[in-house]
Enzyme design. Structure first.
Site, PDB file in Angstrom:
ATOM      1  N   GLU A 156       0.804  -1.231   0.000  1.00 56.59           N
ATOM      2  CA  GLU A 156       0.000   0.000   0.000  1.00 56.59           C
ATOM      3  C   GLU A 156       0.838   1.282   0.000  1.00 56.59           C
ATOM      4  O   GLU A 156       0.736   2.111   0.911  1.00 56.59           O
ATOM      5  CB  GLU A 156      -0.953  -0.035   1.197  1.00 56.59           C
ATOM      6  CG  GLU A 156      -1.910  -1.226   1.104  1.00 56.59           C
ATOM      7  CD  GLU A 156      -2.759  -1.408   2.350  1.00 56.59           C
ATOM      8  OE1 GLU A 156      -3.066  -0.410   3.018  1.00 56.59           O
ATOM      9  OE2 GLU A 156      -3.098  -2.568   2.649  1.00 56.59           O
ATOM     10  N   ASN A 197       1.989  -4.709  -3.389  1.00 54.56           N
ATOM     11  CA  ASN A 197       0.621  -5.063  -3.019  1.00 54.56           C
ATOM     12  C   ASN A 197      -0.195  -3.807  -2.757  1.00 54.56           C
ATOM     13  O   ASN A 197       0.238  -2.946  -1.993  1.00 54.56           O
ATOM     14  CB  ASN A 197       0.662  -5.947  -1.752  1.00 54.56           C
ATOM     15  CG  ASN A 197      -0.635  -6.654  -1.471  1.00 54.56           C
ATOM     16  OD1 ASN A 197      -1.238  -7.241  -2.372  1.00 54.56           O
ATOM     17  ND2 ASN A 197      -1.091  -6.588  -0.225  1.00 54.56           N
ATOM     18  N   HIS A 233     -10.588  -6.235  -1.666  1.00 53.03           N
ATOM     19  CA  HIS A 233     -11.557  -6.252  -0.552  1.00 53.03           C
ATOM     20  C   HIS A 233     -12.877  -5.770  -1.141  1.00 53.03           C
ATOM     21  O   HIS A 233     -13.056  -4.576  -1.396  1.00 53.03           O
ATOM     22  CB  HIS A 233     -11.069  -5.360   0.591  1.00 53.03           C
ATOM     23  CG  HIS A 233      -9.841  -5.898   1.274  1.00 53.03           C
ATOM     24  ND1 HIS A 233      -9.853  -7.059   2.022  1.00 53.03           N
ATOM     25  CD2 HIS A 233      -8.562  -5.467   1.289  1.00 53.03           C
ATOM     26  CE1 HIS A 233      -8.653  -7.317   2.492  1.00 53.03           C
ATOM     27  NE2 HIS A 233      -7.847  -6.367   2.054  1.00 53.03           N
ATOM     28  N   GLU A 263      -5.955 -10.549  -1.308  1.00 57.89           N
ATOM     29  CA  GLU A 263      -6.629 -10.415  -0.006  1.00 57.89           C
ATOM     30  C   GLU A 263      -8.159 -10.393  -0.148  1.00 57.89           C
ATOM     31  O   GLU A 263      -8.849  -9.641   0.509  1.00 57.89           O
ATOM     32  CB  GLU A 263      -6.173  -9.128   0.705  1.00 57.89           C
ATOM     33  CG  GLU A 263      -4.686  -9.011   0.892  1.00 57.89           C
ATOM     34  CD  GLU A 263      -4.300  -7.783   1.701  1.00 57.89           C
ATOM     35  OE1 GLU A 263      -5.194  -7.134   2.290  1.00 57.89           O
ATOM     36  OE2 GLU A 263      -3.097  -7.471   1.775  1.00 57.89           O
ATOM     37  N   ASP A 265     -12.005 -10.654   0.050  1.00 54.13           N
ATOM     38  CA  ASP A 265     -13.182 -10.971   0.856  1.00 54.13           C
ATOM     39  C   ASP A 265     -14.340 -10.189   0.227  1.00 54.13           C
ATOM     40  O   ASP A 265     -14.111  -9.226  -0.518  1.00 54.13           O
ATOM     41  CB  ASP A 265     -13.012 -10.647   2.350  1.00 54.13           C
ATOM     42  CG  ASP A 265     -12.176  -9.401   2.637  1.00 54.13           C
ATOM     43  OD1 ASP A 265     -11.353  -9.431   3.580  1.00 54.13           O
ATOM     44  OD2 ASP A 265     -12.339  -8.406   1.897  1.00 54.13           O
TER      45      ASP A 265
END
Ligand code: G3I
Length: 342
Positions: A156, A197, A233, A263, A265
């Site tokens: 990030e 990332n 996300h 990552e 979800d």
């Protein structure tokens, strides 16, 4: 005072004593082989739930072929005080992946969050910051050399508008902190694929534009970057289409880097009821990402940010993962497996 010192010493000892994640032979036999799916399917893992919650461990062992340490490899976890290392939790996760024949993703070497106080609270000049970054990357990536398929070397680095996030690393080194981290990671583990990332870059956005521009600058400077991690996300209220995924993979593929969904979800907002239709929407979002990933060589794998809803960083109320609080398989679990069947 003596009592406090004793408590601190006991705490320190408890954090440095080896831990393991016991997996019985019968469960271990049910672990899917590393390359048994069309793409690696990963989960972010924590030691405590793996040791203490049977459904979490069972789903981790039987439902995934790749592992990421959710927090255990972050700087605050590994070196809370300068020169005092806590390896057992990270070691336990890497040992679990090795023992079960699963791929291991390292997360994350350099991030301006979850830093220990002794790093966060000090003024660093350029030479000091470079030494700090190189020492940390060399120590951590060197410890797991040969056992990590991909490292999230830097996490990030961008603001929502696509510009570089100002932090203690940029204050000392500007954007070059990223170059230094990747350079040292390549030296420490030449076999690991080195990833940058980021969140919010899965479809056209200022962040995606900023990330593309950053990768181009890094490549122009000869930085050894192999891939981009798109965290993804997501939310049932804003599904991403296969066409959007393929366009994103093509955009980064044109830069010569791999893409990993790192990552994932899919939140069901707490105010919405868990209806069968909503669970089917969640399942389609997972399956669409997986199907798009397997359709292009650029996308090298898909990792979920957790194993069961009970231990999700988003709290169980958002029901973000394919396995419910007690490991119950939702439609998303079956849809994912079907999408990645060889
Ligand atoms: O370790 C302390 C523990 O000693 C203390 O008792 C406990 C209660 O205060 O907190 C523990 O620290 C927590 C840490 O996770 C380890 O469990 C922090 O409070 C908590 O904020 C931290 O949250 C993590 C978050 O990153 C921090 O930014 C989440 O678990 C983790 O899932 C999340 O993961 C990040 C990725 O690394 C990067 N991408 C975004 C993603 C979601 O934020």
């Amino acid at each position: 005072m003596i009592a406090l010192a004793v408590v601190a010493a006991l705490q320190e000892a408890s954090q440095t004593r080896p831990v393991d994640i016991p997996v019985g032979a019968d469960l271990a036999e049910r672990a899917p082989q590393r390359d048994s799916l069309a793409r690696p399917l990963g989960a972010a893992v924590a030691v405590a739930p793996a040791r203490e919650n049977a459904p979490y461990l069972r789903r981790l062992v039987t439902g995934f072929t790749s592992v990421t340490a959710e927090n255990a490899m972050k700087w605050e976890a590994l070196e809370p005080r300068e020169g005092r290392f806590r390896w057992p939790q990270a070691d336990a996760i890497v040992d679990l992946a090795d023992g079960l024949g699963k791929r291991m993703r390292g997360h994350t070497l350099i991030w301006d969050q979850q830093l220990p106080g002794w790093v966060r609270e000090r003024e660093w000049d350029a030479a000091g910051a470079e030494r700090l970054i190189r020492d940390h990357v060399r120590r951590v990536a060197g410890r797991y050399r040969g056992r990590i398929a991909q490292w999230d070397v830097v996490n990030e680095p961008l603001d929502p508008d696509g510009s570089l996030t100002p932090n203690l690393f940029t204050a000392a080194l500007g954007e070059r902190y990223i170059d230094i981290a990747f350079d040292e990671a390549r030296r420490a583990d030449p076999d690991a694929r080195l990833f940058l990332n980021e969140l919010g870059s899965e479809r056209p956005s200022p962040m995606q534009d900023g990330l593309v521009a950053l990768v181009k600058r890094l490549e122009r400077r000869g930085v050894p970057i192999d891939g981009i991690g798109l965290q993804n996300h997501a939310n049932v209220t804003n599904p991403q289409s296969t066409r959007q995924w393929l366009a994103t993979f093509e955009r980064f593929g044109d830069l010569g880097v791999d893409v990993e969904i790192t990552e994932m979800d899919v939140v069901i907002p707490p105010k919405l009821r868990t209806t069968p239709a909503r669970l089917r929407t969640q399942a389609k979002i997972y399956a669409d990402a997986a199907r798009a990933c397997r359709r292009t060589p650029v996308c090298t794998g898909l990792t979920l940010w957790g194993v069961t809803d009970r231990f999700s960083w988003l709290t169980p109320q958002r029901r973000p993962l394919p396995y419910g609080v007690d490991g119950d398989a939702k439609p998303a679990a079956r849809a994912l497996m079907r999408a990645l069947e060889p």
